[in-house]
Design a protein around this motif. Structure first.
Motif, PDB file in Angstrom:
ATOM      1  N   PRO A 101      12.562 -14.542   3.242  1.00 42.35           N
ATOM      2  CA  PRO A 101      12.084 -15.699   3.999  1.00 42.35           C
ATOM      3  C   PRO A 101      12.974 -16.001   5.207  1.00 42.35           C
ATOM      4  O   PRO A 101      14.204 -16.018   5.105  1.00 42.35           O
ATOM      5  N   GLY A 102      12.340 -16.178   6.351  1.00 43.95           N
ATOM      6  CA  GLY A 102      13.052 -16.511   7.573  1.00 43.95           C
ATOM      7  C   GLY A 102      13.714 -15.330   8.266  1.00 43.95           C
ATOM      8  O   GLY A 102      14.328 -15.499   9.315  1.00 43.95           O
ATOM      9  N   LYS A 103      13.583 -14.153   7.718  1.00 44.77           N
ATOM     10  CA  LYS A 103      14.218 -12.976   8.313  1.00 44.77           C
ATOM     11  C   LYS A 103      13.246 -12.267   9.263  1.00 44.77           C
ATOM     12  O   LYS A 103      12.043 -12.535   9.277  1.00 44.77           O
ATOM     13  N   SER A 104      13.771 -11.341  10.047  1.00 39.49           N
ATOM     14  CA  SER A 104      13.003 -10.745  11.144  1.00 39.49           C
ATOM     15  C   SER A 104      11.713 -10.053  10.719  1.00 39.49           C
ATOM     16  O   SER A 104      10.704 -10.158  11.415  1.00 39.49           O
ATOM     17  N   TYR A 105      11.708  -9.344   9.597  1.00 34.69           N
ATOM     18  CA  TYR A 105      10.513  -8.606   9.191  1.00 34.69           C
ATOM     19  C   TYR A 105       9.751  -9.290   8.057  1.00 34.69           C
ATOM     20  O   TYR A 105       8.887  -8.677   7.430  1.00 34.69           O
ATOM     21  N   ASN A 106      10.054 -10.552   7.798  1.00 29.27           N
ATOM     22  CA  ASN A 106       9.334 -11.278   6.747  1.00 29.27           C
ATOM     23  C   ASN A 106       7.840 -11.382   7.044  1.00 29.27           C
ATOM     24  O   ASN A 106       7.039 -11.543   6.129  1.00 29.27           O
ATOM     25  N   ILE A 107       7.459 -11.232   8.284  1.00 31.81           N
ATOM     26  CA  ILE A 107       6.044 -11.272   8.671  1.00 31.81           C
ATOM     27  C   ILE A 107       5.237 -10.214   7.918  1.00 31.81           C
ATOM     28  O   ILE A 107       4.048 -10.383   7.684  1.00 31.81           O
ATOM     29  N   PHE A 108       5.885  -9.109   7.508  1.00 29.99           N
ATOM     30  CA  PHE A 108       5.201  -8.026   6.808  1.00 29.99           C
ATOM     31  C   PHE A 108       5.303  -8.146   5.289  1.00 29.99           C
ATOM     32  O   PHE A 108       4.632  -7.412   4.573  1.00 29.99           O
ATOM     33  N   ALA A 109       6.135  -9.051   4.794  1.00 32.51           N
ATOM     34  CA  ALA A 109       6.331  -9.203   3.352  1.00 32.51           C
ATOM     35  C   ALA A 109       5.095  -9.823   2.711  1.00 32.51           C
ATOM     36  O   ALA A 109       4.528 -10.781   3.220  1.00 32.51           O
ATOM     37  N   GLY A 110       4.678  -9.241   1.605  1.00 37.93           N
ATOM     38  CA  GLY A 110       3.529  -9.763   0.873  1.00 37.93           C
ATOM     39  C   GLY A 110       2.195  -9.452   1.516  1.00 37.93           C
ATOM     40  O   GLY A 110       1.191 -10.085   1.207  1.00 37.93           O
ATOM     41  N   LYS A 111       2.163  -8.482   2.403  1.00 36.78           N
ATOM     42  CA  LYS A 111       0.892  -8.125   3.041  1.00 36.78           C
ATOM     43  C   LYS A 111       0.941  -6.694   3.526  1.00 36.78           C
ATOM     44  O   LYS A 111       1.984  -6.066   3.548  1.00 36.78           O
ATOM     45  N   ASP A 112      -0.207  -6.221   3.939  1.00 37.11           N
ATOM     46  CA  ASP A 112      -0.296  -4.921   4.598  1.00 37.11           C
ATOM     47  C   ASP A 112      -0.370  -5.215   6.095  1.00 37.11           C
ATOM     48  O   ASP A 112      -1.386  -5.660   6.597  1.00 37.11           O
ATOM     49  N   GLY A 113       0.725  -4.993   6.778  1.00 35.93           N
ATOM     50  CA  GLY A 113       0.798  -5.275   8.212  1.00 35.93           C
ATOM     51  C   GLY A 113       0.781  -4.007   9.039  1.00 35.93           C
ATOM     52  O   GLY A 113       1.470  -3.924  10.050  1.00 35.93           O
ATOM     53  N   SER A 114      -0.015  -3.036   8.610  1.00 34.14           N
ATOM     54  CA  SER A 114      -0.021  -1.726   9.263  1.00 34.14           C
ATOM     55  C   SER A 114      -0.230  -1.794  10.768  1.00 34.14           C
ATOM     56  O   SER A 114       0.468  -1.125  11.536  1.00 34.14           O
ATOM     57  N   LYS A 115      -1.168  -2.604  11.205  1.00 34.68           N
ATOM     58  CA  LYS A 115      -1.444  -2.669  12.643  1.00 34.68           C
ATOM     59  C   LYS A 115      -0.218  -3.169  13.413  1.00 34.68           C
ATOM     60  O   LYS A 115       0.135  -2.616  14.451  1.00 34.68           O
ATOM     61  N   LEU A 124       2.136 -12.644  14.199  1.00 34.88           N
ATOM     62  CA  LEU A 124       1.427 -12.827  12.940  1.00 34.88           C
ATOM     63  C   LEU A 124       0.005 -12.273  12.994  1.00 34.88           C
ATOM     64  O   LEU A 124      -0.461 -11.665  12.031  1.00 34.88           O
ATOM     65  N   GLU A 125      -0.670 -12.437  14.131  1.00 37.31           N
ATOM     66  CA  GLU A 125      -2.057 -11.970  14.230  1.00 37.31           C
ATOM     67  C   GLU A 125      -2.166 -10.442  14.202  1.00 37.31           C
ATOM     68  O   GLU A 125      -3.238  -9.904  13.934  1.00 37.31           O
ATOM     69  N   ASP A 126      -1.065  -9.740  14.437  1.00 36.44           N
ATOM     70  CA  ASP A 126      -1.080  -8.273  14.390  1.00 36.44           C
ATOM     71  C   ASP A 126      -0.754  -7.728  13.003  1.00 36.44           C
ATOM     72  O   ASP A 126      -0.975  -6.548  12.744  1.00 36.44           O
ATOM     73  N   ALA A 127      -0.222  -8.553  12.132  1.00 29.62           N
ATOM     74  CA  ALA A 127       0.175  -8.103  10.791  1.00 29.62           C
ATOM     75  C   ALA A 127      -1.039  -8.061   9.871  1.00 29.62           C
ATOM     76  O   ALA A 127      -1.177  -8.854   8.942  1.00 29.62           O
ATOM     77  N   VAL A 128      -1.934  -7.124  10.143  1.00 27.82           N
ATOM     78  CA  VAL A 128      -3.172  -6.953   9.374  1.00 27.82           C
ATOM     79  C   VAL A 128      -3.299  -5.489   8.959  1.00 27.82           C
ATOM     80  O   VAL A 128      -2.727  -4.597   9.592  1.00 27.82           O
ATOM     81  N   PRO A 129      -4.069  -5.231   7.895  1.00 31.74           N
ATOM     82  CA  PRO A 129      -4.166  -3.852   7.400  1.00 31.74           C
ATOM     83  C   PRO A 129      -5.020  -2.912   8.255  1.00 31.74           C
ATOM     84  O   PRO A 129      -4.806  -1.706   8.223  1.00 31.74           O
ATOM     85  N   ASP A 130      -5.981  -3.426   9.016  1.00 27.80           N
ATOM     86  CA  ASP A 130      -6.883  -2.551   9.767  1.00 27.80           C
ATOM     87  C   ASP A 130      -6.206  -2.035  11.031  1.00 27.80           C
ATOM     88  O   ASP A 130      -5.983  -2.768  11.985  1.00 27.80           O
ATOM     89  N   TYR A 131      -5.871  -0.766  11.025  1.00 28.74           N
ATOM     90  CA  TYR A 131      -5.215  -0.144  12.169  1.00 28.74           C
ATOM     91  C   TYR A 131      -6.124   0.871  12.860  1.00 28.74           C
ATOM     92  O   TYR A 131      -5.680   1.656  13.698  1.00 28.74           O
ATOM     93  N   SER A 132      -7.413   0.839  12.542  1.00 27.28           N
ATOM     94  CA  SER A 132      -8.343   1.844  13.045  1.00 27.28           C
ATOM     95  C   SER A 132      -8.496   1.824  14.565  1.00 27.28           C
ATOM     96  O   SER A 132      -8.842   2.845  15.163  1.00 27.28           O
ATOM     97  N   ASP A 133      -8.222   0.710  15.213  1.00 26.60           N
ATOM     98  CA  ASP A 133      -8.390   0.641  16.665  1.00 26.60           C
ATOM     99  C   ASP A 133      -7.094   0.916  17.435  1.00 26.60           C
ATOM    100  O   ASP A 133      -7.053   0.785  18.657  1.00 26.60           O
TER     101      ASP A 133
END
Length: 150
Positions: A101-115, A124-133
């Motif tokens: 929590p509060g650390k630089s890559y916490n945005i990806f913790a608990g999710k698939d932030g592939s994109k 935050l809006e980029d930390a989503v699993p769909d990277y097809s585009d």
């Protein structure tokens, strides 16, 4: 006499070949360039990423839904911290100094932030699993991240 000359020539020819070959070959010098002995498959994996980590646990084989994965974002210290890349879940608990929590890559913790990883984005809006585009160069960055975690 003619046959003696022919036999002498035939016998001397291999010897002359070896002498010539040896005299034309360069002698090894300390400044000679190094020969790259890496297998072709490793050469193609050139990356700007750091070398793979040995302080991360191997990927989890247990299937998770995205909702289940949210429980492992580091907000509950009794649970591990998981990050998913391209649908594969990795335990990054040992790196809570980066994914907690509060650390630089916490945005990806608990999710698939592939994109977001492919885009090298901490939005935050980029930390989503769909990277097809993602364009090819960003897919390569994502693949580098995936290799890094494996």
């Amino acid at each position: 006499m003619f046959l003696v000359v022919i036999y002498g020539f035939v016998l001397a020819l291999p010897l002359l070949f070896l002498v010539r070959r040896h005299s034309l070959s360069p002698s090894p010098s300390p400044q000679s360039p190094q020969v790259d002995t890496q297998p072709e498959e490793q050469k193609s994996l050139k990356t700007i990423m750091q070398p793979p980590r040995d302080d991360l646990d191997p990927p989890k084989d247990d299937p998770f839904t995205l909702d289940q994965l949210k429980q492992f974002d580091g907000s509950d210290s009794s649970k591990p911290i998981y990050v998913s890349i391209k649908g594969t879940v990795f335990d990054v608990t040992r790196k809570s100094d980066v994914y907690g929590p509060g650390k630089s890559y916490n945005i990806f913790a608990g999710k698939d932030g592939s994109k977001g990883l492919g885009k090298s984005s901490l939005n935050l809006e980029d930390a989503v699993p769909d990277y097809s585009d993602l364009p090819e160069n960003e897919k390569n960055v994502l693949n580098d991240w995936f290799s890094f975690f494996q």
